[in-house]
Design a protein around this motif. Structure first.
Motif, PDB file in Angstrom:
ATOM      1  N   PHE A  90      -9.202 -40.633   7.072  1.00 35.49           N
ATOM      2  CA  PHE A  90      -8.016 -40.389   6.122  1.00 35.49           C
ATOM      3  C   PHE A  90      -6.867 -40.713   6.765  1.00 35.49           C
ATOM      4  N   HIS A  91      -6.624 -40.309   8.173  1.00 43.95           N
ATOM      5  CA  HIS A  91      -5.551 -40.526   9.067  1.00 43.95           C
ATOM      6  C   HIS A  91      -4.459 -39.852   8.635  1.00 43.95           C
ATOM      7  N   MET A  92      -4.381 -38.364   8.147  1.00 48.59           N
ATOM      8  CA  MET A  92      -3.458 -37.623   7.892  1.00 48.59           C
ATOM      9  C   MET A  92      -2.672 -37.361   9.238  1.00 48.59           C
ATOM     10  N   ASP A  93      -1.463 -37.050   8.883  1.00 51.76           N
ATOM     11  CA  ASP A  93      -0.950 -36.396   9.913  1.00 51.76           C
ATOM     12  C   ASP A  93      -0.940 -34.985  10.419  1.00 51.76           C
ATOM     13  N   LEU A  94      -0.453 -34.351  11.557  1.00 48.81           N
ATOM     14  CA  LEU A  94      -1.081 -33.125  11.908  1.00 48.81           C
ATOM     15  C   LEU A  94      -0.881 -32.040  10.901  1.00 48.81           C
ATOM     16  N   ALA A  95       0.303 -32.073  10.078  1.00 51.49           N
ATOM     17  CA  ALA A  95       0.457 -31.037   9.375  1.00 51.49           C
ATOM     18  C   ALA A  95      -0.527 -31.123   8.189  1.00 51.49           C
ATOM     19  N   LEU A 146       1.363 -25.622  12.211  1.00 53.19           N
ATOM     20  CA  LEU A 146       2.149 -26.240  11.088  1.00 53.19           C
ATOM     21  C   LEU A 146       3.485 -25.908  11.521  1.00 53.19           C
ATOM     22  N   ASP A 147       3.968 -24.750  11.994  1.00 52.90           N
ATOM     23  CA  ASP A 147       5.349 -24.533  12.647  1.00 52.90           C
ATOM     24  C   ASP A 147       5.816 -25.695  13.507  1.00 52.90           C
ATOM     25  N   ILE A 148       5.028 -25.910  14.507  1.00 51.05           N
ATOM     26  CA  ILE A 148       5.196 -27.101  15.606  1.00 51.05           C
ATOM     27  C   ILE A 148       5.216 -28.462  14.901  1.00 51.05           C
ATOM     28  N   ALA A 149       4.349 -28.803  14.060  1.00 55.30           N
ATOM     29  CA  ALA A 149       4.374 -30.072  13.213  1.00 55.30           C
ATOM     30  C   ALA A 149       5.367 -30.242  12.398  1.00 55.30           C
ATOM     31  N   THR A 150       5.990 -29.330  11.720  1.00 59.11           N
ATOM     32  CA  THR A 150       7.145 -29.424  10.986  1.00 59.11           C
ATOM     33  C   THR A 150       8.551 -29.498  11.634  1.00 59.11           C
ATOM     34  N   CYS A 273     -12.097 -21.661  -1.651  1.00 60.34           N
ATOM     35  CA  CYS A 273     -10.860 -21.758  -0.712  1.00 60.34           C
ATOM     36  C   CYS A 273     -10.007 -20.543  -1.253  1.00 60.34           C
ATOM     37  N   GLY A 274      -9.413 -19.980  -0.507  1.00 62.33           N
ATOM     38  CA  GLY A 274      -8.362 -18.897  -0.693  1.00 62.33           C
ATOM     39  C   GLY A 274      -7.065 -19.504  -1.115  1.00 62.33           C
ATOM     40  N   GLN A 275      -6.342 -18.825  -2.180  1.00 66.83           N
ATOM     41  CA  GLN A 275      -5.125 -19.234  -2.631  1.00 66.83           C
ATOM     42  C   GLN A 275      -4.036 -19.234  -1.445  1.00 66.83           C
ATOM     43  N   ASN A 276      -4.206 -18.299  -0.457  1.00 69.56           N
ATOM     44  CA  ASN A 276      -3.464 -18.256   0.706  1.00 69.56           C
ATOM     45  C   ASN A 276      -3.056 -19.529   1.479  1.00 69.56           C
ATOM     46  N   VAL A 277      -3.938 -20.731   1.210  1.00 73.41           N
ATOM     47  CA  VAL A 277      -3.908 -21.739   1.866  1.00 73.41           C
ATOM     48  C   VAL A 277      -2.550 -22.610   0.998  1.00 73.41           C
ATOM     49  N   TYR A 278      -2.730 -22.400  -0.035  1.00 71.89           N
ATOM     50  CA  TYR A 278      -1.334 -23.093  -1.003  1.00 71.89           C
ATOM     51  C   TYR A 278      -0.092 -22.320  -0.382  1.00 71.89           C
ATOM     52  N   ASN A 279      -0.293 -20.861  -0.438  1.00 68.41           N
ATOM     53  CA  ASN A 279       0.809 -20.121   0.195  1.00 68.41           C
ATOM     54  C   ASN A 279       1.519 -20.606   1.623  1.00 68.41           C
ATOM     55  N   TYR A 280       0.477 -20.821   2.375  1.00 58.20           N
ATOM     56  CA  TYR A 280       1.016 -21.542   3.666  1.00 58.20           C
ATOM     57  C   TYR A 280       1.526 -22.873   3.633  1.00 58.20           C
ATOM     58  N   ALA A 281       0.734 -23.667   2.732  1.00 55.75           N
ATOM     59  CA  ALA A 281       1.540 -25.042   2.610  1.00 55.75           C
ATOM     60  C   ALA A 281       2.726 -25.079   2.032  1.00 55.75           C
ATOM     61  N   ARG A 283       5.011 -22.397   2.258  1.00 52.33           N
ATOM     62  CA  ARG A 283       5.956 -21.979   3.235  1.00 52.33           C
ATOM     63  C   ARG A 283       6.317 -23.040   4.080  1.00 52.33           C
ATOM     64  N   TYR A 284       5.555 -23.981   4.318  1.00 49.05           N
ATOM     65  CA  TYR A 284       6.233 -24.999   5.345  1.00 49.05           C
ATOM     66  C   TYR A 284       6.413 -26.629   4.479  1.00 49.05           C
ATOM     67  N   ASN A 285       6.071 -26.384   3.246  1.00 48.00           N
ATOM     68  CA  ASN A 285       6.653 -27.520   2.543  1.00 48.00           C
ATOM     69  C   ASN A 285       5.677 -28.903   2.865  1.00 48.00           C
ATOM     70  N   VAL A 286       4.803 -28.634   2.985  1.00 44.77           N
ATOM     71  CA  VAL A 286       3.844 -29.823   3.235  1.00 44.77           C
ATOM     72  C   VAL A 286       2.218 -29.546   2.771  1.00 44.77           C
TER      73      VAL A 286
END
Length: 314
Positions: A90-95, A146-150, A273-281, A283-286
């Motif tokens: 897939f070669h996605m970036d770290l975030a 996520l904080d470091i990657a963004t 999967c928990g909806q928290n994951v979307y909440n975290y995404a 939060r960092y807009n990624v």
């Protein structure tokens, strides 16, 4: 069979609340910033209160039950699997890769896990080890990444102090501390006039997260042309199929669990999967579309997997 039906009713409740969020966005209730406000309020205020209220009332023996080993290893292995598949295909970036790992491993232990543990397993306390594992270990690591990657900045100080900036972790550790002090004192140490408002605020976390998730569905097409369908399908298979299988193998052969303990480990691993994951995404807009699609498909297919587990092991 009645327990399984009750658990499926839990999924129906979640679907209705998500639908309310979708309708609210469609009718433009709350304005264009409503989704962002709900996400931020839940992240910084409601969810930490929920974790504190939940864990502070659990016994330490329940919070740190040996089944946490199965939950940790199965989650770690599926996250590692996605990380390796991402490197190869897939070669996605770290975030975005971090969001993918969370989509693969993060269990919906609150709004689905609690009814499943109550109605199928007969013990809502069984989700406590998962809550601790996710909030005290996986979430801080993921949010730090996520904080470091963004932000593009990394330092020893930033990494070491990052957990202090995570409200969910602070709420979880506070709840565990209160649980330990209460066990030593022989009584719950938080007075009702203080615990009740914390608990009341915490009870708003799940509906806010679900409605914000529903709002995100308006104006978008899940698994649309712009989405990475292969990566999304991969995280759903890892979460809903691979993780329960790994949990069974670990619980049966490594830990020697049998009966209801074995059954509980596999059923909980089959949670979506928990909806928290979307909440975290958010939060960092990624990776928001990636997170949303993975959660939606995982939630739709999880009842089928749980029903199969109930038929085979129940």
């Amino acid at each position: 069979m009645s327990g399984l039906i009750n658990a499926m009713e839990g999924f129906a409740v979640i679907g209705i609340v998500i639908g309310v969020g979708y309708v609210a966005a469609r009718m433009r209730i709350g304005g264009p910033q409503a989704q962002m406000v709900l996400n931020r309020f839940s992240f910084f205020i409601s969810s930490p209160c929920l974790m504190f209220a939940t864990l502070s009332q659990q016994e330490l023996s329940t919070i740190f039950h040996s089944s946490i080993i199965v939950a940790f290893l199965s989650a770690f292995l599926v996250a590692l699997a996605f990380f390796l598949l991402n490197r190869a295909f897939f070669h996605m970036d770290l975030a975005n890769a971090t969001v993918g790992c969370l989509n693969s491993m993060y269990l919906n232990s609150n709004n689905i896990g609690l009814p499943v543990a109550t109605y199928i397993l007969g013990n809502p306390g069984l989700v406590a080890p998962i809550l601790v594992m996710q909030q005290a270990l996986f979430t801080p690591i993921a949010l730090t990444t996520l904080d470091i990657a963004t932000s593009g900045k990394a330092s020893a100080k930033k990494i070491l102090t990052q957990p202090l900036h995570q409200p969910l972790l602070i709420g979880s550790l506070g709840g565990i501390l209160v649980s330990w002090i209460s066990s030593q004192a022989g009584t719950f140490i938080v007075p009702n006039w203080l615990f009740d408002p914390i608990n009341m605020i915490g009870e708003s976390a799940v509906p806010m997260i679900l409605m914000a998730f529903g709002m995100s569905l308006h104006g978008s097409r899940p698994m649309g042309k712009d989405s990475d369908r292969s990566a999304t399908a991969t995280v759903v298979v890892l979460k809903n199929v691979a993780m329960p299988i790994i949990a069974f193998l670990l619980a049966y052969f490594l830990m020697g669990f049998r009966g209801t303990t074995l059954y509980g480990c596999v059923v909980l691993a089959a949670l979506p999967c928990g909806q928290n994951v979307y909440n975290y995404a958010a939060r960092y807009n990624v990776g928001m579309r990636f997170a949303r699609d993975g959660i939606l498909l995982s939630t739709m297919t999880s009842p089928i997997i749980i029903a199969l587990v109930a038929l085979l092991l129940g």
